[in-house]
Write a protein that holds these residues in place. Sequence first.
Motif, PDB file in Angstrom:
ATOM      1  N   GLY A 183       9.646  68.230  24.743  1.00 15.67           N
ATOM      2  CA  GLY A 183       9.733  67.508  26.000  1.00 15.67           C
ATOM      3  C   GLY A 183       9.616  66.011  25.827  1.00 15.67           C
ATOM      4  O   GLY A 183       9.435  65.276  26.798  1.00 15.67           O
ATOM      5  N   THR A 221      18.149  59.531  37.804  1.00 13.86           N
ATOM      6  CA  THR A 221      18.946  60.011  36.673  1.00 13.86           C
ATOM      7  C   THR A 221      19.522  58.838  35.899  1.00 13.86           C
ATOM      8  O   THR A 221      20.000  57.870  36.483  1.00 13.86           O
ATOM      9  CB  THR A 221      20.097  60.915  37.155  1.00 13.86           C
ATOM     10  OG1 THR A 221      19.548  62.041  37.840  1.00 13.86           O
ATOM     11  CG2 THR A 221      20.947  61.398  35.984  1.00 13.86           C
ATOM     12  N   ARG A 280      14.382  72.248  22.810  1.00 12.06           N
ATOM     13  CA  ARG A 280      15.663  72.731  23.319  1.00 12.06           C
ATOM     14  C   ARG A 280      16.794  72.072  22.549  1.00 12.06           C
ATOM     15  O   ARG A 280      16.766  70.878  22.280  1.00 12.06           O
ATOM     16  CB  ARG A 280      15.812  72.396  24.812  1.00 12.06           C
ATOM     17  CG  ARG A 280      14.755  73.015  25.706  1.00 12.06           C
ATOM     18  CD  ARG A 280      14.767  74.526  25.661  1.00 12.06           C
ATOM     19  NE  ARG A 280      16.067  75.098  26.023  1.00 12.06           N
ATOM     20  CZ  ARG A 280      16.339  76.402  25.999  1.00 12.06           C
ATOM     21  NH1 ARG A 280      15.403  77.266  25.623  1.00 12.06           N
ATOM     22  NH2 ARG A 280      17.520  76.835  26.343  1.00 12.06           N
ATOM     23  N   LEU A 305      19.698  62.341  31.795  1.00 12.88           N
ATOM     24  CA  LEU A 305      18.244  62.443  31.778  1.00 12.88           C
ATOM     25  C   LEU A 305      17.760  62.307  33.216  1.00 12.88           C
ATOM     26  O   LEU A 305      17.953  61.271  33.855  1.00 12.88           O
ATOM     27  CB  LEU A 305      17.626  61.333  30.921  1.00 12.88           C
ATOM     28  CG  LEU A 305      18.125  61.215  29.476  1.00 12.88           C
ATOM     29  CD1 LEU A 305      17.427  60.044  28.783  1.00 12.88           C
ATOM     30  CD2 LEU A 305      17.889  62.498  28.709  1.00 12.88           C
ATOM     31  N   ARG A 306      17.122  63.368  33.730  1.00 15.75           N
ATOM     32  CA  ARG A 306      16.679  63.352  35.122  1.00 15.75           C
ATOM     33  C   ARG A 306      15.162  63.450  35.199  1.00 15.75           C
ATOM     34  O   ARG A 306      14.546  64.295  34.543  1.00 15.75           O
ATOM     35  CB  ARG A 306      17.303  64.512  35.901  1.00 15.75           C
ATOM     36  CG  ARG A 306      16.931  64.521  37.391  1.00 15.75           C
ATOM     37  CD  ARG A 306      17.681  65.618  38.124  1.00 15.75           C
ATOM     38  NE  ARG A 306      17.368  66.939  37.594  1.00 15.75           N
ATOM     39  CZ  ARG A 306      16.280  67.638  37.954  1.00 15.75           C
ATOM     40  NH1 ARG A 306      15.413  67.133  38.839  1.00 15.75           N
ATOM     41  NH2 ARG A 306      16.077  68.844  37.445  1.00 15.75           N
ATOM     42  N   ASP A 307      14.567  62.552  35.954  1.00 14.07           N
ATOM     43  CA  ASP A 307      13.127  62.582  36.193  1.00 14.07           C
ATOM     44  C   ASP A 307      12.863  63.560  37.335  1.00 14.07           C
ATOM     45  O   ASP A 307      13.248  63.302  38.477  1.00 14.07           O
ATOM     46  CB  ASP A 307      12.631  61.187  36.564  1.00 14.07           C
ATOM     47  CG  ASP A 307      11.112  61.119  36.661  1.00 14.07           C
ATOM     48  OD1 ASP A 307      10.503  62.141  37.034  1.00 14.07           O
ATOM     49  OD2 ASP A 307      10.547  60.049  36.391  1.00 14.07           O
ATOM     50  N   PRO A 308      12.244  64.720  37.077  1.00 13.81           N
ATOM     51  CA  PRO A 308      12.064  65.732  38.126  1.00 13.81           C
ATOM     52  C   PRO A 308      11.149  65.272  39.258  1.00 13.81           C
ATOM     53  O   PRO A 308      11.236  65.793  40.369  1.00 13.81           O
ATOM     54  CB  PRO A 308      11.467  66.924  37.374  1.00 13.81           C
ATOM     55  CG  PRO A 308      10.862  66.352  36.149  1.00 13.81           C
ATOM     56  CD  PRO A 308      11.694  65.168  35.784  1.00 13.81           C
ATOM     57  N   LYS A 318      11.441  64.305  31.005  1.00 11.11           N
ATOM     58  CA  LYS A 318      12.761  64.328  31.639  1.00 11.11           C
ATOM     59  C   LYS A 318      13.441  65.683  31.436  1.00 11.11           C
ATOM     60  O   LYS A 318      13.172  66.395  30.465  1.00 11.11           O
ATOM     61  CB  LYS A 318      13.656  63.226  31.045  1.00 11.11           C
ATOM     62  CG  LYS A 318      13.081  61.814  31.120  1.00 11.11           C
ATOM     63  CD  LYS A 318      13.006  61.314  32.541  1.00 11.11           C
ATOM     64  CE  LYS A 318      12.404  59.917  32.615  1.00 11.11           C
ATOM     65  NZ  LYS A 318      13.179  58.917  31.865  1.00 11.11           N
ATOM     66  N   HIS A 319      14.326  66.011  32.352  1.00 10.66           N
ATOM     67  CA  HIS A 319      15.196  67.168  32.203  1.00 10.66           C
ATOM     68  C   HIS A 319      16.468  66.678  31.534  1.00 10.66           C
ATOM     69  O   HIS A 319      17.084  65.704  31.975  1.00 10.66           O
ATOM     70  CB  HIS A 319      15.523  67.803  33.555  1.00 10.66           C
ATOM     71  CG  HIS A 319      16.460  68.960  33.453  1.00 10.66           C
ATOM     72  ND1 HIS A 319      17.835  68.827  33.553  1.00 10.66           N
ATOM     73  CD2 HIS A 319      16.224  70.277  33.236  1.00 10.66           C
ATOM     74  CE1 HIS A 319      18.398  70.006  33.417  1.00 10.66           C
ATOM     75  NE2 HIS A 319      17.437  70.903  33.223  1.00 10.66           N
ATOM     76  N   VAL A 320      16.874  67.342  30.447  1.00 12.46           N
ATOM     77  CA  VAL A 320      18.023  66.920  29.667  1.00 12.46           C
ATOM     78  C   VAL A 320      19.174  67.897  29.860  1.00 12.46           C
ATOM     79  O   VAL A 320      18.976  69.116  29.822  1.00 12.46           O
ATOM     80  CB  VAL A 320      17.673  66.833  28.162  1.00 12.46           C
ATOM     81  CG1 VAL A 320      18.904  66.451  27.345  1.00 12.46           C
ATOM     82  CG2 VAL A 320      16.549  65.830  27.936  1.00 12.46           C
ATOM     83  N   SER A 321      20.375  67.363  30.062  1.00 17.55           N
ATOM     84  CA  SER A 321      21.559  68.211  30.151  1.00 17.55           C
ATOM     85  C   SER A 321      22.767  67.444  29.632  1.00 17.55           C
ATOM     86  O   SER A 321      22.782  66.208  29.616  1.00 17.55           O
ATOM     87  CB  SER A 321      21.813  68.653  31.592  1.00 17.55           C
ATOM     88  OG  SER A 321      22.034  67.526  32.437  1.00 17.55           O
ATOM     89  N   HIS A 379      15.814  68.266  22.069  1.00 18.77           N
ATOM     90  CA  HIS A 379      14.798  67.675  22.937  1.00 18.77           C
ATOM     91  C   HIS A 379      13.463  68.238  22.455  1.00 18.77           C
ATOM     92  O   HIS A 379      13.066  69.343  22.812  1.00 18.77           O
ATOM     93  CB  HIS A 379      15.072  68.036  24.392  1.00 18.77           C
ATOM     94  CG  HIS A 379      14.197  67.314  25.352  1.00 18.77           C
ATOM     95  ND1 HIS A 379      14.042  67.709  26.669  1.00 18.77           N
ATOM     96  CD2 HIS A 379      13.433  66.197  25.212  1.00 18.77           C
ATOM     97  CE1 HIS A 379      13.212  66.882  27.285  1.00 18.77           C
ATOM     98  NE2 HIS A 379      12.830  65.958  26.424  1.00 18.77           N
TER      99      HIS A 379
END
Length: 536
Positions: free
Chosen positions: A431, A487, A416, A479-482, A454-457, A428
């Motif tokens: 992943g 975060t 991404r 960076l969020r750990d789902p 992690k989810h990156v935004s 990213h």
Amino acid sequence: MPLCRSVAAAANSRAARQLVFAGAARRRSGMGAAAASAALELRGAAARPGSVKAAGARAGVDAAAAAEVPQGCRPGFSCGAAGGGAEAVWPVSIMGDLHLEPAQMHLFAEAQGHLRAAMADGEGRLLPGARVVQVGDLGGYKHGPGTRGCFEVALDYLSGFGAPFSLITGNHDLEGHEFETDEENLEAWRDVFGQRHYWAAEVGPVLLVGLSTVRFRSNAFSVHEVYVDDEQVAWFEALLAAHPGRPVAVLTHAPPAGSGLKVVQGVHVKNRCAWLNHSDRPGRFIELVERHPNVRLWFSGHFHLAQNYPDSITAVGRCAFVQVGVIGDCNRDGFRQSRLLRVTQSGYQVLTVDHGAGGRTRVDLEQDWDDDSTPSPVTPEDELVCDSSVGWLCSNLDCGLSSPIDASPDAAPATRWFAAGPNCLLAHHEGGLLVEYDCATRAPIGLVADATGKHVSLVAAGDAPPARDDGSDAVAVLLRDPSTGETSRIGRNERGTFFRVFQPNKWEAKRREAQERAAAAAAGGAAKSEAAVAVQ
């Protein structure tokens, strides 16, 4: 649409993903034809060791004069035509990082035999034009890299080829523990090898140019950044301006940013030592190639990677960038290889010499000098170790790279991309690693974080989504750990982008630690003396 945003949008669609992964595809045409080949008058090219040392030690070099009189490497290296005529061949053995170790000298002796055989005629005699070049990093740690003793071991090894040879410095060649400054270390290197650290040599119709790193202790960040100083760049530009029609082949320890060669993201990109001048105008070298279409070949090592990957040879305009493997056991992928450049009056071939296969040779690239098209490798498909269709990170390596991208038609993009400013693009990858790319060169220039799982935004002020097309209003990466919802937040660095400095200058840190220990010891000694006086 701004460049970074357009690149990010294209990269996030499978159909256009190769736009980014190709590295420098935007530059592959329109370079124009070189001028007719011009003769070069070599005056004083076969310089004596003493005179080369003196020239190299000068505080400054007249760039125009240097362009007119290329300095010889070792005496006899720049010796002009080898027999002359349309059928003449000039074979040049090009060795990557040596890292000579006592226990591996049998491997180096074996490789020496392979390369000599590749430069020989049908009778086993070295061709008159045979030359040997090495791109730096001479010694392993058993030999104390960067020391005078290490240089002397390498000198003995290179002399064993029985052919004229020359070399340039790599990052490990300037870490000699017996020296206090980079200048002292470089002077010892020049003294042992009897050559200047940057040079031009005439090999048939080609000018072979060597540029060296001059920093280790004085690097701004990682000691292992390969840094070519302004003096060398000015001299090289003057050389190119003086001989616009002559084919040029360049040798540096690390490659230029924008070349598109494979790198090890988790090592060289993370530590910001992948490219020439990684922390200081890294794009200047690819810009130089774009301005001078007679730069036809550029060889480099540094990564310890084999020559069997689709991006072991890349191209920008008319220039092919060629990765050179290693001879010893310091490889990252099990291959032991060198390159052979075969120069003729009409064109060139670049071959792999495979030391793990008894010195077997393989043609990887060939082109005529008057061919203006973009060079295209001819390495047989069954010799490649991965599928070239999967892009930049294509790899089956066990050295920290991500797994190959899923290229199935229904797969979501495995990488991404996020526009993060006028010249900043974040990726990213798979992943896993979150890497910063430079939009101008489309090269990975630094690691932001290990974002595995992690989810990156990107967020703007107040944690709102960025509103600007180029992402320049983004203030942080989240960076969020789902699985836990935890975060972490990464703000912009002092340069206004997001890469982190994971490896500050280790030599400087060690020196500070030593000074602090010495000061503490002195303070302790003084306290003991005062106590003794008080007791008396």
